[in-house]
Design a protein around this motif. Structure first.
Motif, short mmCIF file in Angstrom:
data_model
loop_
_atom_site.label_atom_id
_atom_site.label_comp_id
_atom_site.label_asym_id
_atom_site.label_seq_id
_atom_site.Cartn_x
_atom_site.Cartn_y
_atom_site.Cartn_z
N ASP A 217 33.94 -139.97 -80.78
CA ASP A 217 34.04 -139.03 -79.78
C ASP A 217 32.88 -139.07 -78.75
O ASP A 217 32.90 -138.52 -77.75
CB ASP A 217 34.74 -137.67 -80.16
CG ASP A 217 35.97 -137.69 -80.78
OD1 ASP A 217 36.66 -138.81 -80.42
OD2 ASP A 217 36.48 -136.67 -81.30
N ASN A 218 31.60 -139.10 -79.48
CA ASN A 218 30.53 -139.02 -78.74
C ASN A 218 30.31 -140.35 -78.18
O ASN A 218 29.01 -140.66 -77.58
CB ASN A 218 29.12 -138.85 -79.49
CG ASN A 218 29.56 -137.37 -80.10
OD1 ASN A 218 30.10 -136.54 -79.35
ND2 ASN A 218 29.11 -137.27 -81.58
N TYR A 219 31.04 -141.62 -78.30
CA TYR A 219 30.69 -142.95 -77.74
C TYR A 219 29.54 -143.46 -78.30
O TYR A 219 28.66 -144.08 -77.58
CB TYR A 219 30.65 -142.87 -76.12
CG TYR A 219 32.07 -142.31 -75.49
CD1 TYR A 219 32.95 -143.10 -75.23
CD2 TYR A 219 32.03 -140.86 -75.22
CE1 TYR A 219 34.20 -142.61 -74.75
CE2 TYR A 219 33.32 -140.41 -74.79
CZ TYR A 219 34.29 -141.19 -74.51
OH TYR A 219 35.37 -140.88 -74.16
N SER A 220 29.15 -143.21 -79.51
CA SER A 220 27.89 -143.67 -80.08
C SER A 220 27.72 -145.13 -80.24
O SER A 220 28.72 -145.85 -80.48
CB SER A 220 27.47 -142.91 -81.42
OG SER A 220 27.59 -141.73 -81.29
N LEU A 221 26.62 -145.71 -80.03
CA LEU A 221 26.38 -147.14 -79.90
C LEU A 221 26.08 -147.46 -81.36
O LEU A 221 25.29 -146.82 -81.82
CB LEU A 221 25.07 -147.34 -79.11
CG LEU A 221 24.73 -148.52 -78.48
CD1 LEU A 221 25.69 -149.51 -78.00
CD2 LEU A 221 23.56 -148.40 -77.52
N ARG A 222 26.75 -148.61 -81.71
CA ARG A 222 26.48 -149.14 -83.29
C ARG A 222 26.00 -150.46 -83.18
O ARG A 222 26.94 -151.34 -83.02
CB ARG A 222 27.72 -148.87 -84.13
CG ARG A 222 28.16 -147.39 -84.36
CD ARG A 222 27.27 -146.60 -84.97
NE ARG A 222 26.46 -146.86 -86.31
CZ ARG A 222 27.09 -146.80 -87.61
NH1 ARG A 222 28.46 -145.82 -87.51
NH2 ARG A 222 26.63 -147.16 -88.65
N SER A 223 24.80 -150.86 -83.55
CA SER A 223 24.21 -152.32 -83.12
C SER A 223 23.87 -152.65 -84.71
O SER A 223 23.28 -152.01 -85.40
CB SER A 223 23.11 -152.19 -82.27
OG SER A 223 22.42 -153.74 -82.39
N VAL A 224 24.19 -153.96 -84.90
CA VAL A 224 23.77 -154.57 -86.28
C VAL A 224 22.10 -154.89 -86.19
O VAL A 224 21.81 -155.27 -87.27
CB VAL A 224 24.54 -155.50 -86.61
CG1 VAL A 224 26.00 -155.01 -87.01
CG2 VAL A 224 24.60 -156.91 -85.73
N ALA A 225 21.56 -154.91 -85.17
CA ALA A 225 20.28 -155.14 -85.02
C ALA A 225 19.31 -154.57 -85.96
O ALA A 225 18.24 -155.18 -86.57
CB ALA A 225 19.53 -154.82 -83.44
N GLU A 226 19.61 -153.38 -85.99
CA GLU A 226 18.60 -152.75 -87.12
C GLU A 226 18.90 -153.18 -88.50
O GLU A 226 17.98 -152.91 -89.35
CB GLU A 226 19.10 -151.20 -86.93
CG GLU A 226 20.38 -151.06 -87.47
CD GLU A 226 20.97 -149.44 -87.25
OE1 GLU A 226 21.22 -148.75 -88.13
OE2 GLU A 226 21.01 -149.06 -85.71
N LEU A 227 19.85 -154.03 -88.80
CA LEU A 227 20.02 -154.43 -90.27
C LEU A 227 19.12 -155.91 -90.54
O LEU A 227 19.39 -156.55 -91.35
CB LEU A 227 21.48 -154.65 -90.42
CG LEU A 227 22.43 -153.58 -90.25
CD1 LEU A 227 24.01 -153.94 -90.46
CD2 LEU A 227 22.02 -152.33 -90.98
#
Lengths: 388, 388
Positions: A217-227
């Motif tokens: 609900d916070n529209y958070s961004l999830r990127s795999v770059a950090e992996l």
């Protein structure tokens, strides 16, 4: 069904000619305006970018470069070298600068990575962004994995994993969200796939549209770059053109293992950012800018989702599920996509993307970008009128 | 001899550290200002560009993009594709668009051309611009042809031709005027060399500084680019950074046979110009701009030649013959180049290029760029004081 009159047919033919000239990309509205002067283009819904972010960037540019006279420095002098800009980005991305490669737009990175790391066989899911197969080097076999229309072009995870396993490729490409349909793979799904593909030498993950996707609900961004430390075979490609609305600035970056960054830099790419791109990258890591940007990002996502919900109510078309800033629309009343695009352009001044050149799509498809709220309303009403 | 005090020695050490970090290029004045805040840099004589041309470009930019609000279009939307910009340039260059390849600065072209066409053996004259050997691909043997100090680093034509003949290279590189000395080969000499090298597969001619050279009283420009049909093995590389004073814009082009342009474009380089670079290229072909530009080009040449004649009167240094916008200066009083550069920077705020990393130079050398008339006077006076 959409009917064109004689004048409209002539313009449509002209349009087709310009499209053919532009290859697998669309002619810009400037080319259209130049070559077909009697067109009155009101809305560029072919163009995939957040217009509120453009406003924000221009606001900063005016205050910090134009009004202060510092624009001269940005244009006159050499920008910083690739590694210097990588260092600037590192703090904001929480990734070591050694893992960051700066590109003159994502397209330069796609080209560089394919040419160096594609290997003998690359798997590309279709429909997709054409550069991933067009720029594959000679000698690389491109194997297409057809996303199923019956499954709304969403990835069938297990089927895909089996396909990859059987094909034993050197490289796989995952665009998330995918272009042209906007289909999104969650962060957990991506991790699942990366675990499965640990023995594939190169996994390209193109997150150019990831700022428009969300899982909570916070529209958070999830990127795999950090992996990247955990999965050293990934190359995460990121355009800044779409989310920041600055395609003309040409800015992108990629995250990959440090050996690869080193190798690419040994082969050039020294001064591939312009002065304005460097200004943007320095802005991108600033807290004041980022907090303003977050507001326009969320605003645009909300308006885009409203746009999609309205498009879904229009009869005669089908909108495919999207968490990007564009919708893939199938025309279901028997009209063809070219007529749809031409009529919408000529009669309503709205420019949309005819997808008939996209391999892997069966049917008549157009891609429609979300623009500002009031423009989206005009687009929906125009399509409703067109289809009635 | 130049003596540094304790403070100056500390700054000099810091300077050396920054230079070492920047590889074979100099740290920018912005990096210097950031890392050594107590430096007061007044004149950047390390930087090779026509400041009057920057003024002109900024003037157009203000009138046509900033004041009109059209800056948004340039930053928001995708610029035109490579071939479209080539077509724009063609009319002005009197060369077919099929022979023109647009680059994100000349450096991108140098990289692309070396990687694709350098072949097994490349001959590079030294001293020279380091990218020509640094970016040679693995597997390419770089053979250096040493320009003779006794001959003021001018090319000994017959000796060089014999050398090339004996070496039988795939590629030769000619920078005209040469960097870092500014030595110029006339149009007729170039034609003579091109005739001799007709069997060399690739002759790279870098004309990035050609706008500062002249052969007659009208300061007319002589480029070999127009000979591309006659000599299909040539690749003429042209940076726009120096003559137009817009290094931050990143704009360059190359002229080469159409097969090569086609081949390069098949491998990417699709959207490698920024919106501002496209604006510049469109300006570059306009008569109104070009006639204004011609005035500032000639003015800058005249002032540069005055600058050189004044530098020649300073005792303890030797200026080498130059038809570029910079002079190669040898320090003959026993001081070393690092001390010269440090002292000039710390005591006078003038930043010059220490050439001690340039292979092929024997002695203590600095390269000094011509700036605006009043700045050139300050530079000459400061060096005179330094050497007295």
């Amino acid at each position: 069904m959409i009917q064109l009159n004689e004048h409209e047919r002539a313009v449509a033919a002209h349009l087709k000619h310009l499209k053919d000239q532009a290859g697998t990309h669309s002619p810009s509205i400037f080319t259209l305006a130049e070559k077909i002067p009697d067109l009155h283009i009101r809305i560029d819904a072919c163009f995939l970018s957040n217009p509120y972010a453009t406003d924000l960037f221009l606001d900063y540019l005016k205050r910090e470069l134009i009004d202060t006279g510092k624009m001269r420095d940005v244009l006159e002098f050499y920008p910083s070298q690739n590694a210097v800009i990588a260092e600037i980005l590192a703090s904001c991305l929480h990734i070591s600068p050694d893992n960051i490669f700066i590109g003159n737009g994502a397209i330069e990175i796609i080209q560089a990575v394919l040419h160096r790391y594609a290997g003998k066989k690359i798997i590309v899911n279709i429909p997709t962004f054409s550069s991933y197969y067009e720029f594959a080097p000679t000698g690389t076999e491109v194997v297409y994995y057809q996303l199923s229309k019956d499954n709304d072009y969403a990835l069938n995870i297990e089927h895909y994993c089996e396909f990859v396993h059987n094909q034993n490729p050197d490289t796989v490409v995952l665009i998330n969200p995918n272009n042209p349909d906007g289909g999104y793979l969650s962060f957990e799904t991506m991790k699942y796939l990366l675990d499965k593909f640990s023995s594939v030498p190169t996994v390209i993950v193109d997150e150019s549209f990831i700022h428009f996707a969300f899982e909570d609900d916070n529209y958070s961004l999830r990127s795999v770059a950090e992996l990247v430390q955990e999965y050293p075979n990934i190359v995460v490609v990121k355009s800044m053109s779409k989310d920041f609305g600055i395609a003309g600035v040409r800015a992108g970056y990629a995250v990959m293992k440090n050996d690869r960054v080193k190798e690419l830099l040994q082969n050039g790419f020294l001064w591939n950012s312009s002065g304005l791109a460097e200004y943007f990258f320095r802005l991108y890591v600033r807290e004041d800018f980022l907090s303003e940007y977050e507001k326009v990002r969320v605003r645009y996502i909300k308006e885009t989702q409203i746009f999609f919900s309205q498009l879904k109510t229009v009869e005669g078309i089908k909108l495919y599920p999207s968490l990007a800033n564009f919708g893939l629309v199938e025309i279901c009343d028997g009209s063809n996509a070219a007529d749809f695009v031409s009529k919408l352009l000529i009669a309503h001044g709205i420019y949309t993307r005819n997808c008939s050149d996209k391999i892997g799509l069966e049917g008549e498809f157009v891609r429609i970008a979300s623009r500002k709220l009031e423009e989206n309303i005009i687009i929906v009403n125009a399509i409703r009128e067109l289809m009635s």
